[in-house]
Write a protein that holds these residues in place. Sequence first.
Motif, PDB file in Angstrom:
ATOM      1  N   GLN A 160       0.806  -1.220   0.000  1.00 47.25           N
ATOM      2  CA  GLN A 160       0.000   0.000   0.000  1.00 47.25           C
ATOM      3  C   GLN A 160       0.840   1.271   0.000  1.00 47.25           C
ATOM      4  O   GLN A 160       0.579   2.195  -0.756  1.00 47.25           O
ATOM      5  CB  GLN A 160      -0.950   0.007   1.206  1.00 47.25           C
ATOM      6  CG  GLN A 160      -1.895   1.174   1.234  1.00 47.25           C
ATOM      7  CD  GLN A 160      -2.895   1.163   0.084  1.00 47.25           C
ATOM      8  OE1 GLN A 160      -3.288   0.115  -0.394  1.00 47.25           O
ATOM      9  NE2 GLN A 160      -3.292   2.341  -0.369  1.00 47.25           N
ATOM     10  N   HIS A 161       1.881   1.329   0.813  1.00 43.97           N
ATOM     11  CA  HIS A 161       2.664   2.559   0.954  1.00 43.97           C
ATOM     12  C   HIS A 161       4.141   2.390   0.586  1.00 43.97           C
ATOM     13  O   HIS A 161       4.938   3.297   0.831  1.00 43.97           O
ATOM     14  CB  HIS A 161       2.558   3.100   2.388  1.00 43.97           C
ATOM     15  CG  HIS A 161       1.167   3.481   2.763  1.00 43.97           C
ATOM     16  ND1 HIS A 161       0.577   4.651   2.333  1.00 43.97           N
ATOM     17  CD2 HIS A 161       0.227   2.833   3.480  1.00 43.97           C
ATOM     18  CE1 HIS A 161      -0.659   4.708   2.788  1.00 43.97           C
ATOM     19  NE2 HIS A 161      -0.900   3.619   3.490  1.00 43.97           N
ATOM     20  N   GLN A 162       4.484   1.242   0.030  1.00 45.10           N
ATOM     21  CA  GLN A 162       5.892   1.010  -0.295  1.00 45.10           C
ATOM     22  C   GLN A 162       6.015   0.004  -1.439  1.00 45.10           C
ATOM     23  O   GLN A 162       5.194  -0.884  -1.591  1.00 45.10           O
ATOM     24  CB  GLN A 162       6.635   0.482   0.933  1.00 45.10           C
ATOM     25  CG  GLN A 162       8.136   0.421   0.766  1.00 45.10           C
ATOM     26  CD  GLN A 162       8.833   0.104   2.074  1.00 45.10           C
ATOM     27  OE1 GLN A 162       8.373  -0.719   2.853  1.00 45.10           O
ATOM     28  NE2 GLN A 162       9.946   0.754   2.316  1.00 45.10           N
ATOM     29  N   SER A 192       8.812   4.775  -1.229  1.00 47.72           N
ATOM     30  CA  SER A 192       7.952   4.830  -0.051  1.00 47.72           C
ATOM     31  C   SER A 192       7.168   6.131   0.007  1.00 47.72           C
ATOM     32  O   SER A 192       7.662   7.179  -0.396  1.00 47.72           O
ATOM     33  CB  SER A 192       8.791   4.738   1.235  1.00 47.72           C
ATOM     34  OG  SER A 192       9.557   3.570   1.257  1.00 47.72           O
ATOM     35  N   ARG A 193       5.969   6.021   0.527  1.00 48.61           N
ATOM     36  CA  ARG A 193       5.176   7.204   0.860  1.00 48.61           C
ATOM     37  C   ARG A 193       5.010   7.204   2.365  1.00 48.61           C
ATOM     38  O   ARG A 193       4.508   6.247   2.941  1.00 48.61           O
ATOM     39  CB  ARG A 193       3.819   7.160   0.186  1.00 48.61           C
ATOM     40  CG  ARG A 193       2.976   8.347   0.568  1.00 48.61           C
ATOM     41  CD  ARG A 193       2.211   8.839  -0.571  1.00 48.61           C
ATOM     42  NE  ARG A 193       1.665  10.136  -0.248  1.00 48.61           N
ATOM     43  CZ  ARG A 193       0.755  10.700  -0.974  1.00 48.61           C
ATOM     44  NH1 ARG A 193       0.319  10.100  -2.044  1.00 48.61           N
ATOM     45  NH2 ARG A 193       0.289  11.872  -0.648  1.00 48.61           N
TER      46      ARG A 193
END
Length: 119
Positions: free
Chosen positions: A30-32, A54-55
């Motif tokens: 989801q975020h990486q 990454s976020r």
Amino acid sequence: MLQYEGFVLAYESGEDAVLSVDATVEVLAQHQRLKLAFDSPYIKGLPITAITLSRHPNGDFSEETIRPTYENYYTLMFKELHRSLSGDAEVKTTVLDSREEIGMLSDILKLLAEGFEKR
């Protein structure tokens, strides 16, 4: 692409007549994202490159490229095999692991065959 709980794994590989190789494994969460790039096996000493995207919770975005060694993948594999066979290291994968991997590759080939039949 393979769907797992919490992430997707994308595997891509190709080779052309000029011996240019593109082989990557990418894990998408989801975020990486983590992408492993395996450079040409025809040129000794090219590293495996790991790229993370990454976020962060605050909205920032980061990208990091990691090259842990300049030894090629095949040299590292044979060194690890030697360490395992000589008793200096544990065997990381078992026959059951191999069986599972063959099953996964069989599933991928079935999906590819189905895709070609639909064309």
